[in-house]
Design an enzyme around this catalytic site. Sequence first.
Site, PDB file in Angstrom:
ATOM      1  N   GLY A   1     -52.123 -31.528  67.167  1.00 50.02           N
ATOM      2  CA  GLY A   1     -51.517 -31.464  65.990  1.00 50.02           C
ATOM      3  C   GLY A   1     -50.468 -30.401  65.848  1.00 50.02           C
ATOM      4  O   GLY A   1     -49.495 -30.460  65.263  1.00 50.02           O
TER       5      GLY A   1
ATOM      6  N   CYS B   1     -51.297 -20.171  77.097  1.00 52.91           N
ATOM      7  CA  CYS B   1     -52.577 -20.224  77.483  1.00 52.91           C
ATOM      8  C   CYS B   1     -52.795 -19.199  78.460  1.00 52.91           C
ATOM      9  O   CYS B   1     -53.821 -18.783  78.642  1.00 52.91           O
ATOM     10  CB  CYS B   1     -53.183 -21.219  77.733  1.00 52.91           C
ATOM     11  SG  CYS B   1     -53.171 -22.732  76.330  1.00 52.91           S
TER      12      CYS B   1
ATOM     13  N   GLY C   1     -55.770 -30.489  72.198  1.00 54.60           N
ATOM     14  CA  GLY C   1     -55.437 -31.053  73.161  1.00 54.60           C
ATOM     15  C   GLY C   1     -56.394 -30.732  74.380  1.00 54.60           C
ATOM     16  O   GLY C   1     -56.600 -31.451  75.309  1.00 54.60           O
TER      17      GLY C   1
END
EC number: 2.8.1.7
Length: 395
Positions: A201, A326, A72
């Site tokens: 994914g 993140c 992404g």
Amino acid sequence: MKRSIYLDNAATTKTAPEVVEAMLPYFTEFYGNPSSVYEFASKSKAAVSENRDIIASALGAKDKEIYFTAGGSESDNWAIKAAAEAYESKGKHIITSKIEHHAVLHTCEYLEKKGFEVTYLDVDEDGAVKLDELRKAIRPDTILITIMYANNEIGTIQPIKEIGEIAHENKILFHTDAVQAFGQIPINVDECHIDMLSASGHKLNGPKGIGFLYIRTGVKIRSFIHGGGQERSRRAGTENVPGIVGFGEAVKRAVSTMEERAAKEIELRDHLIEKVLAEVPYVRLNGHRTNRLPNNVNFSFRFVEGESLLIMMDMKGISASSGSACTSGSLDPSHVLLAIGLPHEIAHGSLRLTLCEENTVEEMDFVAEAAKEIVGKLRNMSPLYEDFVKRAAAK
């Protein structure tokens, strides 16, 4: 034995057994490079083509509009940077929101250093973009609107169809980061006037290290990685065939189970929300109460520090987070929670719980009780809470 309850599916999901099974032959049996011309490589090439079509169908897109990436973040970078470069002769103004994933925000900040102007839209208290403010932000030199489909921290689903219509009416490219939404809720790129869409994914029980960027036919976006002619010369590098096969299998699984899975997740989600709100005082649910991802719950507990809460939850076998994976090492409060109007001291006490269809009502009850117990212990050690109680008693 300590129980284990995994509630961090927004960070990553367990790779489904059928996905692993589908991938295995492409590591050891059909390992040919899909760009090679000999017959042995044809199996790999066919697998890439077949799974590209599966993914395109899930979006109502054409197979030639799907470009595989490493995930992404790469897809977001590619969409924004390459579109900015390709359309800068028209203008250098980009519109996004203050609650985007850092893959979008940091990319926009990078472009600002290159001379582009970026408008960061405010959101309402639920985390939704205000459409009137979007319209007001549009300028003659606006070339791109990039708004996420659903927020990765608080789960709020954006009015994507309306945003797409506004972009389409004004002949502006529209990109959406759908990393959290793809596979969780139905998406149709034509109905929503989406020009570019990013997905990954490992957020839907597929493998890590594989994603895609949907690019509508006619969008003049430049290549992101230069080298060979893979991905129709737009993204060089040997294709990750096992990853692509696994992604396709995960998408098939997600599409076929979506309705039933979402219904179960919503039932579990709402049970957990109601139980915590009823039994833990001074708690706030972040994000829209119903217009949110089926599996997302985000609370802010007053007089509690989020890191201590996470550590103590982990000691009880509960895997959770305080926001985006993140930024898990950051000591700063979530930019998303600050954007919806929470003060720093409340934003610091946040807890994100993202479940899956394998979780149970019993687990939700255990988590709610654990939160009640842990929050109580932490508040008893908090001078701020002690002062608050004394002031309340004095009134």
